[in-house]
Design a protein around this motif. Structure first.
Motif, PDB file in Angstrom:
ATOM      1  N   ASN A   1       0.836  -1.201   0.000  1.00 42.82           N
ATOM      2  CA  ASN A   1       0.000   0.000   0.000  1.00 42.82           C
ATOM      3  C   ASN A   1       0.877   1.260   0.000  1.00 42.82           C
ATOM      4  O   ASN A   1       0.718   2.160   0.831  1.00 42.82           O
ATOM      5  N   LEU A   2       1.812   1.296  -0.946  1.00 42.56           N
ATOM      6  CA  LEU A   2       2.774   2.391  -1.020  1.00 42.56           C
ATOM      7  C   LEU A   2       2.095   3.739  -1.134  1.00 42.56           C
ATOM      8  O   LEU A   2       1.039   3.879  -1.787  1.00 42.56           O
ATOM      9  N   LYS A   3       2.745   4.723  -0.520  1.00 37.31           N
ATOM     10  CA  LYS A   3       2.276   6.097  -0.573  1.00 37.31           C
ATOM     11  C   LYS A   3       3.378   6.966  -1.182  1.00 37.31           C
ATOM     12  O   LYS A   3       4.561   6.601  -1.133  1.00 37.31           O
ATOM     13  N   VAL A   4       2.983   8.094  -1.723  1.00 38.33           N
ATOM     14  CA  VAL A   4       3.967   9.002  -2.320  1.00 38.33           C
ATOM     15  C   VAL A   4       5.043   9.361  -1.296  1.00 38.33           C
ATOM     16  O   VAL A   4       6.234   9.460  -1.636  1.00 38.33           O
ATOM     17  N   GLU A   5       4.656   9.483  -0.050  1.00 34.78           N
ATOM     18  CA  GLU A   5       5.612   9.856   0.994  1.00 34.78           C
ATOM     19  C   GLU A   5       6.577   8.729   1.368  1.00 34.78           C
ATOM     20  O   GLU A   5       7.478   8.925   2.190  1.00 34.78           O
ATOM     21  N   ASP A   6       6.431   7.557   0.789  1.00 32.69           N
ATOM     22  CA  ASP A   6       7.420   6.490   0.948  1.00 32.69           C
ATOM     23  C   ASP A   6       8.620   6.685   0.023  1.00 32.69           C
ATOM     24  O   ASP A   6       9.605   5.944   0.133  1.00 32.69           O
ATOM     25  N   THR A   7       8.539   7.657  -0.868  1.00 35.35           N
ATOM     26  CA  THR A   7       9.647   7.938  -1.771  1.00 35.35           C
ATOM     27  C   THR A   7      10.886   8.339  -0.978  1.00 35.35           C
ATOM     28  O   THR A   7      10.840   9.277  -0.175  1.00 35.35           O
ATOM     29  N   ALA A   8      11.975   7.616  -1.191  1.00 34.11           N
ATOM     30  CA  ALA A   8      13.201   7.848  -0.426  1.00 34.11           C
ATOM     31  C   ALA A   8      14.291   6.918  -0.922  1.00 34.11           C
ATOM     32  O   ALA A   8      14.020   5.961  -1.663  1.00 34.11           O
ATOM     33  N   VAL A   9      15.512   7.198  -0.484  1.00 32.19           N
ATOM     34  CA  VAL A   9      16.583   6.222  -0.603  1.00 32.19           C
ATOM     35  C   VAL A   9      16.538   5.354   0.651  1.00 32.19           C
ATOM     36  O   VAL A   9      16.527   5.877   1.770  1.00 32.19           O
ATOM     37  N   TYR A  10      16.487   4.054   0.455  1.00 31.79           N
ATOM     38  CA  TYR A  10      16.384   3.105   1.557  1.00 31.79           C
ATOM     39  C   TYR A  10      17.754   2.464   1.796  1.00 31.79           C
ATOM     40  O   TYR A  10      18.405   2.016   0.852  1.00 31.79           O
ATOM     41  N   TYR A  11      18.142   2.422   3.063  1.00 31.87           N
ATOM     42  CA  TYR A  11      19.418   1.876   3.468  1.00 31.87           C
ATOM     43  C   TYR A  11      19.209   0.702   4.422  1.00 31.87           C
ATOM     44  O   TYR A  11      18.368   0.787   5.326  1.00 31.87           O
ATOM     45  N   CYS A  12      19.997  -0.329   4.262  1.00 29.21           N
ATOM     46  CA  CYS A  12      19.997  -1.384   5.271  1.00 29.21           C
ATOM     47  C   CYS A  12      21.237  -1.213   6.158  1.00 29.21           C
ATOM     48  O   CYS A  12      22.265  -0.685   5.722  1.00 29.21           O
ATOM     49  N   ALA A  13      21.091  -1.664   7.388  1.00 24.86           N
ATOM     50  CA  ALA A  13      22.173  -1.546   8.363  1.00 24.86           C
ATOM     51  C   ALA A  13      22.138  -2.753   9.284  1.00 24.86           C
ATOM     52  O   ALA A  13      21.079  -3.341   9.528  1.00 24.86           O
ATOM     53  N   ALA A  14      23.296  -3.103   9.796  1.00 24.50           N
ATOM     54  CA  ALA A  14      23.395  -4.250  10.690  1.00 24.50           C
ATOM     55  C   ALA A  14      24.443  -3.964  11.750  1.00 24.50           C
ATOM     56  O   ALA A  14      25.326  -3.122  11.557  1.00 24.50           O
ATOM     57  N   GLY A  15      24.336  -4.685  12.862  1.00 29.52           N
ATOM     58  CA  GLY A  15      25.347  -4.493  13.888  1.00 29.52           C
ATOM     59  C   GLY A  15      25.035  -5.238  15.167  1.00 29.52           C
ATOM     60  O   GLY A  15      24.114  -6.050  15.246  1.00 29.52           O
ATOM     61  N   ARG A  16      25.837  -4.945  16.171  1.00 35.50           N
ATOM     62  CA  ARG A  16      25.704  -5.585  17.465  1.00 35.50           C
ATOM     63  C   ARG A  16      24.436  -5.135  18.188  1.00 35.50           C
ATOM     64  O   ARG A  16      23.908  -4.059  17.898  1.00 35.50           O
ATOM     65  N   SER A  17      24.018  -5.953  19.093  1.00 33.26           N
ATOM     66  CA  SER A  17      22.870  -5.580  19.907  1.00 33.26           C
ATOM     67  C   SER A  17      23.215  -4.415  20.823  1.00 33.26           C
ATOM     68  O   SER A  17      24.341  -4.287  21.309  1.00 33.26           O
ATOM     69  N   ARG A  18      22.203  -3.572  21.036  1.00 34.42           N
ATOM     70  CA  ARG A  18      22.362  -2.457  21.981  1.00 34.42           C
ATOM     71  C   ARG A  18      22.112  -2.911  23.412  1.00 34.42           C
ATOM     72  O   ARG A  18      22.318  -2.147  24.352  1.00 34.42           O
TER      73      ARG A  18
END
Length: 123
Positions: free
Chosen positions: A84-101
């Motif tokens: 159900n995409l919206k115009v406001e979903d327009t963006a560059v999407y980044y994935c990230a990973a790391g240790r638990s906080r």
């Protein structure tokens, strides 16, 4: 060598869906917490969703109910699907990973980042 790379970004119409993939290597994926972020033009980067190593999830308000974050540990990949995409979903999407906080945290310390993939939603 550590590698984190997004794929799957595309142009879509409002109401459609997109599935983003993050492919990783070079670090301990099984016990890493994972996250997706996005940055729209002229805006700050924002967290979209997180997935902990033990399966806990959390979603930002703008995508809650429309997004699913998931992981495939043997393949060392994780995903973000937004429907159900919206115009406001327009963006560059980044994935990230790391240790638990920490023991109750779901979102990771963002040790590793991808370069981003563009999602554009327009009619």
């Amino acid at each position: 060598q550590i590698r984190v790379a997004e794929s799957g970004g595309r142009s879509a119409q409002p109401g459609g869906s997109v599935r983003l993939t993050c492919t990783t290597s070079g670090f301990s994926f099984y016990n890493s917490d994972l996250a997706w972020f996005r940055q729209a033009p002229g805006k700050e980067r924002e967290n979209v969703a997180c997935l902990s190593s033990d399966g806990g999830t959390i979603y930002a308000d703008p995508v809650r109910g429309r997004a699913i974050i998931s992981r495939d540990n043997p393949a060392r990949m994780f995903y973000l699907e937004i429907s159900n995409l919206k115009v406001e979903d327009t963006a560059v999407y980044y994935c990230a990973a790391g240790r638990s906080r920490g023991p109750r945290a779901i979102c990771p310390q963002t040790d590793y980042w991808g370069q981003g993939t563009q999602v554009t939603v327009s009619s």
